[in-house]
Write a protein that holds these residues in place. Structure first.
Motif, PDB file in Angstrom:
ATOM      1  N   ARG A  46      -1.714   6.031  -7.731  1.00 11.99           N
ATOM      2  CA  ARG A  46      -1.883   5.054  -7.015  1.00 11.99           C
ATOM      3  C   ARG A  46      -1.579   4.429  -5.796  1.00 11.99           C
ATOM      4  NH1 ARG A  46       3.306   2.222  -8.637  1.00 11.99           N
ATOM      5  NH2 ARG A  46       4.031   3.908  -8.251  1.00 11.99           N
ATOM      6  N   PHE A  47      -2.794   4.151  -5.317  1.00 12.89           N
ATOM      7  CA  PHE A  47      -3.163   3.588  -3.816  1.00 12.89           C
ATOM      8  C   PHE A  47      -1.981   2.763  -3.602  1.00 12.89           C
ATOM      9  CE2 PHE A  47      -5.280   0.899  -1.002  1.00 12.89           C
ATOM     10  CZ  PHE A  47      -5.112   1.384   0.138  1.00 12.89           C
ATOM     11  N   VAL A  48      -1.606   1.277  -4.376  1.00 14.88           N
ATOM     12  CA  VAL A  48      -1.328  -0.092  -4.593  1.00 14.88           C
ATOM     13  C   VAL A  48       0.083   0.001  -5.577  1.00 14.88           C
ATOM     14  CG1 VAL A  48      -2.639  -2.094  -2.789  1.00 14.88           C
ATOM     15  CG2 VAL A  48      -2.818  -1.482  -5.813  1.00 14.88           C
ATOM     16  N   GLU A  57       1.335  -1.229   0.023  1.00 20.19           N
ATOM     17  CA  GLU A  57       0.377  -0.214   0.457  1.00 20.19           C
ATOM     18  C   GLU A  57       1.076   1.245  -0.001  1.00 20.19           C
ATOM     19  OE1 GLU A  57      -3.219  -0.337   3.211  1.00 20.19           O
ATOM     20  OE2 GLU A  57      -3.283   2.041   3.175  1.00 20.19           O
ATOM     21  N   ARG A  73       1.238  -1.974  -7.587  1.00 24.01           N
ATOM     22  CA  ARG A  73       1.285  -3.753  -8.452  1.00 24.01           C
ATOM     23  C   ARG A  73       2.056  -4.899  -8.129  1.00 24.01           C
ATOM     24  NH1 ARG A  73       0.094  -0.496 -13.851  1.00 24.01           N
ATOM     25  NH2 ARG A  73      -2.649  -0.955 -13.147  1.00 24.01           N
ATOM     26  N   ASP A  74       3.471  -4.016  -8.694  1.00 20.98           N
ATOM     27  CA  ASP A  74       4.590  -4.855  -8.572  1.00 20.98           C
ATOM     28  C   ASP A  74       4.979  -5.478  -7.028  1.00 20.98           C
ATOM     29  OD1 ASP A  74       4.897  -4.804 -11.268  1.00 20.98           O
ATOM     30  OD2 ASP A  74       5.823  -2.765 -10.420  1.00 20.98           O
ATOM     31  N   ARG A  77      -0.437   5.209  -1.514  1.00 21.35           N
ATOM     32  CA  ARG A  77      -1.286   5.536  -1.266  1.00 21.35           C
ATOM     33  C   ARG A  77      -0.545   6.853  -2.091  1.00 21.35           C
ATOM     34  NH1 ARG A  77      -5.510   5.912   3.334  1.00 21.35           N
ATOM     35  NH2 ARG A  77      -5.762   3.929   4.014  1.00 21.35           N
ATOM     36  N   ASP A  78      -0.160   6.710  -2.906  1.00 22.30           N
ATOM     37  CA  ASP A  78       1.312   7.667  -3.812  1.00 22.30           C
ATOM     38  C   ASP A  78      -0.210   8.878  -4.626  1.00 22.30           C
ATOM     39  OD1 ASP A  78       3.220   9.657  -4.513  1.00 22.30           O
ATOM     40  OD2 ASP A  78       3.102   8.017  -6.690  1.00 22.30           O
ATOM     41  N   LEU A 129       2.180  -7.195  -5.533  1.00 22.08           N
ATOM     42  CA  LEU A 129       1.005  -7.783  -5.233  1.00 22.08           C
ATOM     43  C   LEU A 129       1.723  -8.971  -6.618  1.00 22.08           C
ATOM     44  CD1 LEU A 129      -1.368  -5.781  -5.634  1.00 22.08           C
ATOM     45  CD2 LEU A 129      -0.835  -6.273  -3.508  1.00 22.08           C
TER      46      LEU A 129
END
Ligand SMILES: Cc1cc2nc3c(=O)[nH]c(=O)nc-3n(C[C@H](O)[C@H](O)[C@H](O)COP(=O)(O)O)c2cc1C
Lengths: 452, 402
Positions: free
Chosen positions: B199-201, B191, B203-204, B193-194, B206
């Motif tokens: 972007r919240f997450v 997470e 994705r790299d 929060r940028d 996850l």
């Protein structure tokens, strides 16, 4: 007495309605956030707390969607924990019938009902895409047309399981040594196309007998399923006219199933923005919409309609001149399809953008940014009450845009006004969710129970 | 806290482990259906600083028969879902580990993983989990998705039975593997929060787990962020070589059932050998011996209670675990002696609740403290911390930085 309003608190979901960029936005996963919202709802004497569910992270263009809040707890587990920090509030969880089995879910819901003293509810959803199925033993083979067949059998098997222990099964008489009134309680059998199961249930009858069943789904099959089996519908129809039409349609289906209009409550999901003046509320609503639709989110929503990679476009620039791609596979996965005729919708959007001189982001806010009730507490209370008294709904599931404090103002400022109008309770008069909702005692469905 | 600290768990089930427990327990016979019961018991265990409570569960009515119910009307029947009970008491406790049992034979590994991860979130890092195999035909019929034969407990060496049990444990192993990969599928710092990039997450951070096996395939990632402990504590109950190997491969803690100190040493040796065979990495299994305990102030009183219970049940007590009947001081002696066999601790199954639990917390624990065998309070931290298990690195984070 005027119609009483049902109120529920929706924990902010994993979509762009939930604003995470605000300084007041807290954790979406810390248990403290759940406690805060649930206790706020209970302070406001709400009927229930509500959790949505999604069993696969959403994707766009083959990659995990990264713009919205994501990451949430398992529904049943967090509701069981919330039962410890609340006393009256109903605890409603969305749980997909396609990727669960009746025996297990029936015992989990009956357990939650015991652990909460009769406050459990299940929102039955049936999403069955193969995409989600990749996380489960079952996979995604269930045909769309069979989703509600499975759901109907599921609910019927579940209710049979809930009824399988007679009310007097446990005697616990120490002197005679009789724990059970009869051997081997919990006998059940369901033999259908979707489930062929039999044996013995492990959970003695729970306080509500039938935890409350909600349904969320809008197709004719979904409406019919609700009319036959549900206690309440979580609907999307948040405008007066659409609400009234939906209300009439669904309530008129009840008679065929031997049910009364009051047996099925209609509760749309709505949003509220409050201000000291109407102008201030409108200003706040505008600010929230811009938070909900960041430049990146606006482009992403545009891509969902166009079904094309539009990442090169300027979010403040004009809409694409090229038409949507209707031939290719959908680029967005894990969310319900929203556009019946993308080419026609794209034309409407272009026309609207030209008329009002809107860039992409402002256009998206214009067409997708829905806020149901915006105004002073007095105005909002009045409109909500009008909505219910004119049969557009029986109450509301409030969807706040902020975690966890998004309902604080509503509870402090609007609830007292609804109470003044005598359309909302001033204290809990019952202990179970069925009692809060005015549903009456559950009616057994099993032939064995009915004839016993 | 050093690894030599004795670990103590209490196994909670119904009104106690003796079939006649409900006859002499002061509690309401339906108490196990009420959350207050479980909260009270866990609170009692927590006041004595025990490591954890475990909660039994099964996808079948309690039964002494090889298949289906057994016709008894004189014993407790019926129970709640253990994982949800654990979640219900999590907010009411602060330090003690909560370790529910879940079947992995008929359930979805994805749901089990998210449920245990959530238990870890709501308890602030105190979740454990005991996966179990459901080998009964009657359980299979509750799900209607596969047929299982009736297992004859007197002929467990029958080749068909051996194959079936091997398969069930192999499937359970796959389930634990999926559950564990899903716990790691979110990196701790996923997470972000940028606001600048919206972007919240990241994705790299996850990860798809891409598990493909004989019984199921699971894509991932989880829908739940990585639990506070990283990996909640996994425990197994094991009586023989197949489950020993299962535990060596997949668990952090193993509950075993020795008959005496010599047997305990033999079991420990067999488990250490199994760890070698399966190429276990990471900390060795914490081995806890199960004991069914029936305690009283004098040996005679304890024996009398046992006779009374057996008499009420009109049968002698049959248990997979050794039954200890005596005083808390005698039990402390036994614990001290057995611990030298290489055991990390004990899981005590109270014969009658709450009586034998309060004997543990108010008499046994002080006796152990007098001998400097058991800590005075909680050092603070997660269940892993309490058990001396480090927080594991995320397997996918290691991959993506490699
Ligand atoms: C207001 C509303 C909320 C919903 N929430 C969820 C949800 O949280 N999780 C989910 O899997 N599906 C959810 N759904 C999807 C529905 O259960 C259903 O699968 C979908 O609407 C398609 O069914 P239909 O064809 O009857 O509309 C929701 C639907 C509506 C109308």
């Amino acid at each position: 007495m005027p119609k009483q309003i049902i109120l529920a608190a929706h924990f902010p979901g994993v979509n762009n309605t939930t604003v995470w960029s605000d300084p007041d936005s807290g954790s979406q996963i810390d248990f403290a956030s759940f406690v805060h919202l649930a206790r706020t709802a209970e302070r406001g004497l709400f009927d229930f707390f509500f959790l949505a569910e999604g069993l696969r992270l959403r994707e766009q263009r083959g990659r995990i969607h990264d713009l919205d809040v994501v990451g949430r707890p398992d529904t049943l587990t967090v509701l069981a924990a919330l039962a410890a920090v609340t006393t009256h509030l109903g605890l409603a969880g969305t749980l997909n019938a396609t990727f669960r089995e009746p025996y297990e879910l029936a015992r989990q819901l009956a357990t939650l009902d015991h652990l909460s003293g009769g406050r459990a509810a299940w929102n039955v959803v049936t999403t069955s895409d193969a995409f989600t199925g990749e996380n489960f033993r079952r996979g995604g083979f269930l045909d769309r047309s069979l989703r509600y067949e499975r759901a109907a059998e599921f609910v019927s098997a579940t209710r049979q399981l809930w009824e399988s222990w007679p009310a007097d099964a446990v005697v616990g008489d120490r002197a005679s040594g009789r724990y059970l009134s009869a051997a081997d309680p919990g006998t059940f059998g369901h033999h259908g196309d979707q489930f062929d199961i039999a044996g013995h249930f492990t959970v003695p009858r729970s306080p509500q007998l039938h935890p409350v069943i909600l349904q969320a789904g809008d197709s004719p099959d979904g409406r019919e399923f609700a009319a036959a089996s549900a206690d309440a519908i979580f609907s999307r129809h948040g405008t007066l006219e659409a609400g009234q039409e939906f209300y009439r349609d669904v309530k008129s289906r009840l008679d065929r199933h031997g049910r009364q209009p009051d047996d099925l409550k209609i509760i749309p999901g709505v949003t509220v923005v409050l201000g000291d003046t109407d102008a201030e509320a409108q200003e706040k609503a505008h600010h929230i919409r811009r938070q909900q639709f960041s430049p990146q989110t606006a482009l992403l929503l545009l891509e969902q309609l166009w079904n094309r990679d539009l990442s090169g476009h300027d979010p403040d620039g004009p809409l694409p001149t090229i038409d949507p791609d209707v031939s290719g596979e959908a680029i967005s996965r894990g969310r319900a399809g929203m556009h019946a005729d993308p080419v026609a919708t794209a034309r409407q959007w272009r026309t609207l953008a030209e008329e009002k001189g809107l860039g992409i982001r402002d256009l998206i806010i214009e067409v997708a940014g829905r806020q149901s009730f915006v105004g002073t507490p007095q105005q909002v209370a009045e409109r909500m009450n009008h909505f219910v008294q004119s049969d557009a709904a029986d109450g509301f599931i409030l969807v706040p845009h902020l975690t966890p404090g998004g309902l604080d103002e509503f509870v402090d400022q609007v609830v007292p006004l609804l109470q003044e109008k005598r359309v909302f309770r001033t204290r809990y008069t019952g202990t179970t969710l069925r009692e809060h909702l005015g549903l009456g005692a559950a009616r057994p469905v099993s032939p064995t129970v009915a004839s016993a | 806290m050093s690894d030599s600290t004795l670990h103590l768990a209490v196994a909670l089930d119904g009104l106690g482990w003796h079939p006649a427990a409900w006859r002499i327990s002061p509690a309401d016979p339906t108490a196990p259906l009420s959350p207050r019961w479980w909260a009270t018991l866990a609170g009692e265990a927590e006041r004595a600083a025990l490591d954890m409570v475990t909660l039994e569960d099964s996808l079948d009515l309690q039964s002494g028969a090889a298949d289906g119910p057994d016709g008894h009307t004189d014993q407790v029947r019926g129970r709640l879902d253990a994982l949800l009970v654990a979640a219900r008491i999590a907010p009411l406790t602060r330090h003690i580990g909560l370790l529910p049992t879940t079947s992995v034979t008929h359930t979805e590994p994805f749901h089990v993983s998210t449920a245990v991860a959530t238990l870890d979130h709501v308890s602030g890092g105190r979740a454990g989990w005991r996966p179990r195999v459901s080998a009964r035909r009657s359980e299979a019929r509750h799900f209607g998705r596969r047929d299982l034969p009736i297992l004859d407990p007197t002929r467990l060496d029958d080749p068909e039975t051996v194959r079936l049990i091997g398969d069930l444990f192999a499937e359970a192993g796959d389930a634990v593997e999926v559950v564990r990969r899903l716990w790691d599928s979110w990196q701790d710092d996923a997470e972000i929060r940028d606001v600048a990039t919206g972007r919240f997450v990241d994705r790299d951070r996850l990860h798809y787990i891409n598990f493909t096996g004989r019984w199921f395939s699971v894509k991932g990632p989880s829908i739940v962020p990585r639990p506070p402990q990283g990996q909640p504590v996994v425990a197994a109950l094991a009586h023989s070589s197949v489950p020993y190997a299962f535990a060596a491969r997949h668990a952090d803690v193993v509950f075993v059932t020795p008959a005496d100190a010599g047997h305990a040493a033999a079991i420990v040796a067999e488990i250490r050998a199994a760890e070698e065979v399966v190429g276990r990495t990471g900390p060795p299994l914490r081995i806890l011996a199960d004991l069914l305990v029936l305690l009283d102030e004098t040996p005679a009183l304890a024996r009398g209670r046992r006779a009374r219970l057996n008499n009420l049940a009109s049968t002698d007590l049959h248990s997979d675990a050794t039954t200890f009947t005596g005083t808390p001081g005698q039990l402390a002696d036994l614990i001290q002696e057995w611990q030298r066999s290489g055991l990390a601790g004990f899981r005590l199954r109270p014969a009658v609740l709450p009586d034998d639990l309060t004997a543990i917390t108010r008499a046994l624990v002080p006796a152990l403290r007098d001998r400097n065998l058991f800590r005075a309070g909680y050092p603070g931290g997660t269940l892993r911390d309490l058990l001396g298990l480090p927080r594991p690195a995320n397997r996918y984070a290691a991959e993506s930085t490699a």
